[in-house]
Design an enzyme around this catalytic site. Sequence first.
Site, mmCIF file in Angstrom:
data_model
loop_
_atom_site.group_PDB
_atom_site.id
_atom_site.type_symbol
_atom_site.label_atom_id
_atom_site.label_comp_id
_atom_site.label_asym_id
_atom_site.label_seq_id
_atom_site.Cartn_x
_atom_site.Cartn_y
_atom_site.Cartn_z
ATOM 1 N N SER A 9 60.844 51.920 57.956
ATOM 2 C CA SER A 9 61.722 52.699 58.844
ATOM 3 C C SER A 9 62.425 51.725 59.775
ATOM 4 C CB SER A 9 60.909 53.707 59.662
ATOM 5 O OG SER A 9 61.684 54.236 60.725
ATOM 6 N N TYR A 64 53.636 55.293 65.291
ATOM 7 C CA TYR A 64 54.464 55.357 64.090
ATOM 8 C C TYR A 64 55.267 54.068 63.926
ATOM 9 C CZ TYR A 64 58.103 56.761 60.812
ATOM 10 O OH TYR A 64 58.951 56.820 59.748
#
Length: 270
Positions: A142, A155
Amino acid sequence: MKTTTPGKALITGASSGIGAIYADRLARRGHDLILVARNEQRLSEVAQRIRETTGRNVSIVAADLGKHADLARVEAILRADKDIDTLVNNAGFGAVAPLLEADIERMEQMIGLNVTALTRLVYAAAPGFVERGRGNIINIASVVAISPELLNGVYGATKAYVLALSHSLQHELSGKGVRVQAVLPGATATEFWDIAGSAHENLPAEWVMRADDMVDAALVGFDQGEVVTIPPLQDGGEWTAYEAARQAMSGHLTLATPAARYLQPAGTRA
């Protein structure tokens, strides 16, 4: 790379979104597929659709990679099936809640899936790829891997791990016939956002990329030999400069003497 007949691709998180699109695109490139996800019904629907549209052989494995026994079953497939030449590590989930508001049990589950499961699948696949002298590992990370302030800190940390692991794997395995790619999507129109706690419809429309556009761009990056592909980054020179600076600094990180700025005796500052 010399041209070879595609082998099987094993794709995790393949029942929807990015994983299902990877399944379609790799099948169209000639790969037979092994699709892994928790939802068996949705997985079966994806598999049947791909069989009908591409004629490829598609098998499914209903597995929750957050559970040790299920993860072990998928690891065993990667070790035993010598026709597998591509692993797409797509399974994972995120969070948008600030660190202090996040549930620690949920954060631990995230680490288990985004980090531990991905790592174990890499370790299951890589030795066979090296032995056969060919293989591809595509890890879906990501943009928060390099911009951890954007979303939940845990995350971001899990995706920074994926990026670092991918760099290390490419360094170690590229001379042994194994390609490694880390894909860093930005905001993408998938169910990720619902699970993370905020629908993507809440984001500015100009931020959100369609999932098929993201995967198609990532595969172009793979074809171009990129180790790191960032589909929304418009100026590729920014990443080139970032990576060049990182590599230049890495040559200055090991020395017996502390930097001069740290040599002032303790307690002498005003």
